[in-house]
Design an enzyme around this catalytic site. Structure first.
Site, mmCIF file in Angstrom:
data_model
loop_
_atom_site.group_PDB
_atom_site.id
_atom_site.type_symbol
_atom_site.label_atom_id
_atom_site.label_comp_id
_atom_site.label_asym_id
_atom_site.label_seq_id
_atom_site.Cartn_x
_atom_site.Cartn_y
_atom_site.Cartn_z
ATOM 1 N N GLU A 57 -6.805 36.886 -40.264
ATOM 2 C CA GLU A 57 -5.770 36.022 -40.830
ATOM 3 C C GLU A 57 -5.537 36.241 -42.318
ATOM 4 O OE1 GLU A 57 -6.433 31.768 -40.632
ATOM 5 O OE2 GLU A 57 -8.569 32.028 -40.955
ATOM 6 N N TRP B 114 8.187 26.004 -43.589
ATOM 7 C CA TRP B 114 7.607 26.964 -42.654
ATOM 8 C C TRP B 114 8.589 26.992 -41.479
ATOM 9 C CZ3 TRP B 114 5.762 27.053 -37.570
ATOM 10 C CH2 TRP B 114 4.945 28.140 -37.242
ATOM 11 N N CYS C 279 5.513 22.532 -43.057
ATOM 12 C CA CYS C 279 6.484 22.061 -44.033
ATOM 13 C C CYS C 279 5.881 20.900 -44.822
ATOM 14 C CB CYS C 279 7.803 21.570 -43.433
ATOM 15 S SG CYS C 279 8.659 22.832 -42.509
ATOM 16 N N LYS D 290 -1.067 25.638 -43.137
ATOM 17 C CA LYS D 290 -2.357 24.949 -43.016
ATOM 18 C C LYS D 290 -2.340 23.930 -41.880
ATOM 19 C CE LYS D 290 -6.441 23.830 -44.742
ATOM 20 N NZ LYS D 290 -7.430 24.856 -44.416
ATOM 21 N N ASN E 57 10.088 17.360 -41.881
ATOM 22 C CA ASN E 57 8.975 18.130 -41.327
ATOM 23 C C ASN E 57 8.874 17.767 -39.854
ATOM 24 O OD1 ASN E 57 6.489 19.310 -40.703
ATOM 25 N ND2 ASN E 57 5.344 17.551 -41.446
ATOM 26 N N GLY E 58 8.948 18.769 -38.968
ATOM 27 C CA GLY E 58 8.867 18.499 -37.530
ATOM 28 C C GLY E 58 9.897 19.329 -36.790
ATOM 29 N N ARG F 50 1.294 23.994 -46.712
ATOM 30 C CA ARG F 50 1.901 23.605 -45.436
ATOM 31 C C ARG F 50 3.043 24.523 -45.023
ATOM 32 N NH1 ARG F 50 0.553 18.221 -44.122
ATOM 33 N NH2 ARG F 50 2.318 18.165 -42.728
ATOM 34 N N HIS G 180 -18.092 46.027 -20.837
ATOM 35 C CA HIS G 180 -17.105 45.821 -19.764
ATOM 36 C C HIS G 180 -15.683 46.129 -20.214
ATOM 37 C CE1 HIS G 180 -20.182 44.138 -17.200
ATOM 38 N NE2 HIS G 180 -20.577 43.391 -18.218
ATOM 39 N N GLU H 88 -15.151 33.537 -34.914
ATOM 40 C CA GLU H 88 -14.680 32.963 -36.177
ATOM 41 C C GLU H 88 -14.617 34.032 -37.273
ATOM 42 O OE1 GLU H 88 -13.159 30.511 -37.121
ATOM 43 O OE2 GLU H 88 -13.522 30.343 -39.269
ATOM 44 N N LYS I 131 -11.250 34.991 -39.304
ATOM 45 C CA LYS I 131 -11.137 34.950 -40.777
ATOM 46 C C LYS I 131 -10.605 36.270 -41.291
ATOM 47 C CE LYS I 131 -11.161 31.710 -41.539
ATOM 48 N NZ LYS I 131 -11.401 30.472 -40.875
#
Ligand code: F6R
Length: 608
Positions: A488, A74, A2, A603, A100-101, A27, A504, A481, A485
């Site tokens: 996402e 968000w 947010c 983010k 925000n929180g 955000r 395995h 990584e 990428k």
């Protein structure tokens, strides 16, 4: 998550707030809203969806100065919807809040407030706060907020305004970032300096359990106990041009191309003329690096992958064991920490709640904490005993790219420095390695200039729904990584695996429609990787090799080959990373995805 903004001044308030929101959209972007104080009332505009849904209605607000608050969301509590979008108002519609929180005890508070006659319009945790402030209001908004927050548990950055106090904003924070931006005859409150950077670079960071009362000319900082505080503003170390797209189609692409600079800037100026590596940030009293017997990295997501890579570097260069924990799992194994264990938190934002908790826990156990952070003045930077900044500049694209490479640069630097301070690395080795590191910036540039093969592979395989990335040794974190990428930003299922582990289990997945990307530069495990490539080939899965330029042998046995420049083996991740970021970028674009704002992500993850 947010983004919140508050404005007080003579510019058209709604427009100024909206420009701030645009900068904070990374955000969160599932709904948004603006509230502006107009005469005797507060006018509110809210929409579900990203800011594009809000923009056409901005003309509703008069184009004049004033006071307002705004939010891009968000969702944590309550679906993304117009009703749940912020700002929220009290029953009398005289006070507005953005948040925000997470308010952890909101259920309990909501029941109490309902029993006292309050009416709720949303399912959010936030709304309880504005009702509590309404109950405590006796003509002083700051005091009402201070009293209300006594019964609130959880994390918050909050900004309020009231029709009874025109031209006043009140902000409060605990565990979520809140910055005050100081302009000429105007002031701002926001989740990040980006929101007011085009208007001012003078900022003040609020600490936990602090409140601020802001007018267009003045500001007053107090603790939750009501004690007045003095604090000097600081200058934000970059300007607004660094947060524009600069001719690139997307922030992500721009940031991928900024990597040679980010790499250089993070390393710059660390080697003295006499050949001694200097990291002033670590020369303070609280670090007795010779005493350290163990290092633990804590981090999440991409930063976790940079940390994994750090383990290979540090253990190679030093005599101490290195562990790497995903921040959100750190507590559960109850690691034994003491003053001889250095806890290194790696985080682009410096605000990630899971990593913040890990840092606090380490501090409580008496372990020294060091953060590797990109955002200057962020909570992690302030609360850790020491901070080593990555100098990647602001990263707006939700997927981390240049900050990942900058973290790797910082980790190499840290490894060399610890080796030097502990007397384990020869000065000649340090000088040579540092110079080799600096030279890598040109190798990264080469990768970014030679994208034809990457694009071709993306085109050929962009419709596949599964990918497996394989790597060994220091390239194994890179396989993870590269998979992250891809998944996402393109929503393709992808896994990063240590190549030796494939037999395995994951090998059972392979078939002709399941491409495998083998990270196989010329290094000490090349032969073993070759065997793994053969195993894949025998299952008829297509193979894309990421190999060292000049390796014609690998071309023979793979379907496609992406070449990267030849570098020393322990630097291979530095040239492989940009190639894999570009691969993910092209695939996502070819599938029509919004690479800067992937679905469900934000983010800065300020919730646990
Ligand atoms: C992936 C990504 C995330 C972050 C993670 C940690 O591209 O950006 O996985 O790496 O949320 O964030 P920071 O580094 O801010 O702690």
């Amino acid at each position: 998550m947010c983004g919140i903004v508050g404005y007080v001044g003579d510019r058209p308030a709604a427009e100024t707030l909206f420009r701030g929101l645009r900068r904070l959209e990374y955000r969160g972007y599932d709904s948004a809203g603006i509230a502006v104080h107009e005469g005797e009332r507060i006018s509110v505009l809210k929409r579900k969806g990203n800011l594009d849904q809000l923009e056409p209605y901005l003309g509703w607000f008069p184009r004049r100065g004033g006071t307002g608050v705004a939010h891009t969301r968000w969702a944590t509590h309550g679906l993304p919807s117009k009703e749940n979008a912020h700002p929220h108002l009290d029953c009398g519609e005289e006070i507005a809040v953005v948040h925000n929180g997470i308010i952890e005890n909101f259920q309990e508070l909501r029941e109490e407030l309902l029993s006292r006659g309050h009416r709720f319009r949303s399912q959010t945790d936030t709304e309880v706060v504005v009702h509590l402030v309404e109950e405590n209001y006796r003509g002083d908004l700051l005091e009402a907020v201070r009293l209300a927050l006594r019964s609130v548990h959880g994390a918050y950055a909050l900004v309020f305004m009231s029709v009874r106090e025109p031209g006043v904003l009140v902000g409060a924070r605990r565990d979520s970032p809140l910055l005050l931006g100081l302009g000429e005859g105007e002031n701002f409150l926001a989740s990040a300096t980006l929101a007011f950077l085009e208007f001012t670079r003078r900022a003040v960071a609020l600490e936990n359990d602090e409140l601020v009362r802001v007018t267009k000319e003045d500001w007053e900082l107090v603790t939750t106990e009501g004690k007045r505080l003095e604090r000097s503003p600081y200058q934000v170390p970059f300007d607004v041009t660094s947060v524009e797209k600069g001719g690139f189609a997307d922030y992500m692409l721009k940031e991928i191309y900024e990597q040679p600079q980010a790499w250089q800037d993070t390393l710059r100026g660390r080697l003295s003329r006499s050949g001694v590596l200097r990291i002033e940030e670590l020369e303070e009293d609280h670090f007795d690096l010779k005493r350290i017997r163990r290092i633990i990295f804590v981090s999440c997501g991409t930063s976790y992958h940079a940390s994994l890579l750090g383990r290979y570097v540090m253990e190679n260069w030093m005599d101490i064991p290195v562990e790497v924990d995903i921040s959100s799992e750190f507590f559960y194994r109850e690691p034994r920490l003491d003053p001889e264990c250095l806890v290194v938190a790696v985080s682009q934002s410096g605000e990630t709640a899971d990593t913040m908790s890990a840092v606090r826990w380490a501090k409580n156990c008496g372990a020294p904490t060091l953060s590797v952070v990109n955002v200057v003045g962020s909570m992690m930077a302030r609360e850790s005993d020491g901070v080593l900044y990555t100098h990647a500049g602001p990263e707006i694209g939700v997927a981390a790219t240049k900050t990942f490479l900058a973290q790797i640069a910082a980790i190499y630097l840290l490894g060399l420095y610890l080796g030097q301070e502990r007397g384990l690395l020869e000065p000649e080795f340090i000088r040579h390695t540092y110079e080799r590191l600096e030279a890598l910036s040109s190798r990264i540039e080469e990768v970014l200039q030679d994208t034809e093969m990457v694009e071709r592979c993306a085109e050929k395989y962009c419709r596949c729904e599964d990918f497996l990335f394989l790597g060994r040794n220091i390239n194994y974190p890179l396989a993870m990584e590269a998979a992250l990428k891809l998944k996402e930003i393109s929503y393709i299922h992808a896994e990063g695996y240590p190549a030796g582990e494939m037999k395995h289990g994951p090998i059972a997945l392979l078939h002709p429609g399941f491409p495998v990307v083998a990270l196989i530069p010329r290094d000490g495990v090349y032969g073993k990787m070759r065997s793994n490539v053969e195993e894949v080939k025998a299952r008829q899965a297509p193979i894309i090799a990421v190999a060292t330029r000049g390796d014609s042998e690998i071309r023979e046995c793979c379907d496609e080959t992406i070449y990267v420049p030849e570098v020393e083996p322990h630097f291979n991740p530095v040239v492989i990373a940009p190639a894999m970021q570009l691969f993910a970028y092209y695939v996502a674009k070819m599938r029509g995805c919004n690479v800067d704002q992937p679905r469900n992500l934000a983010k800065t993850v300020t919730v646990e």
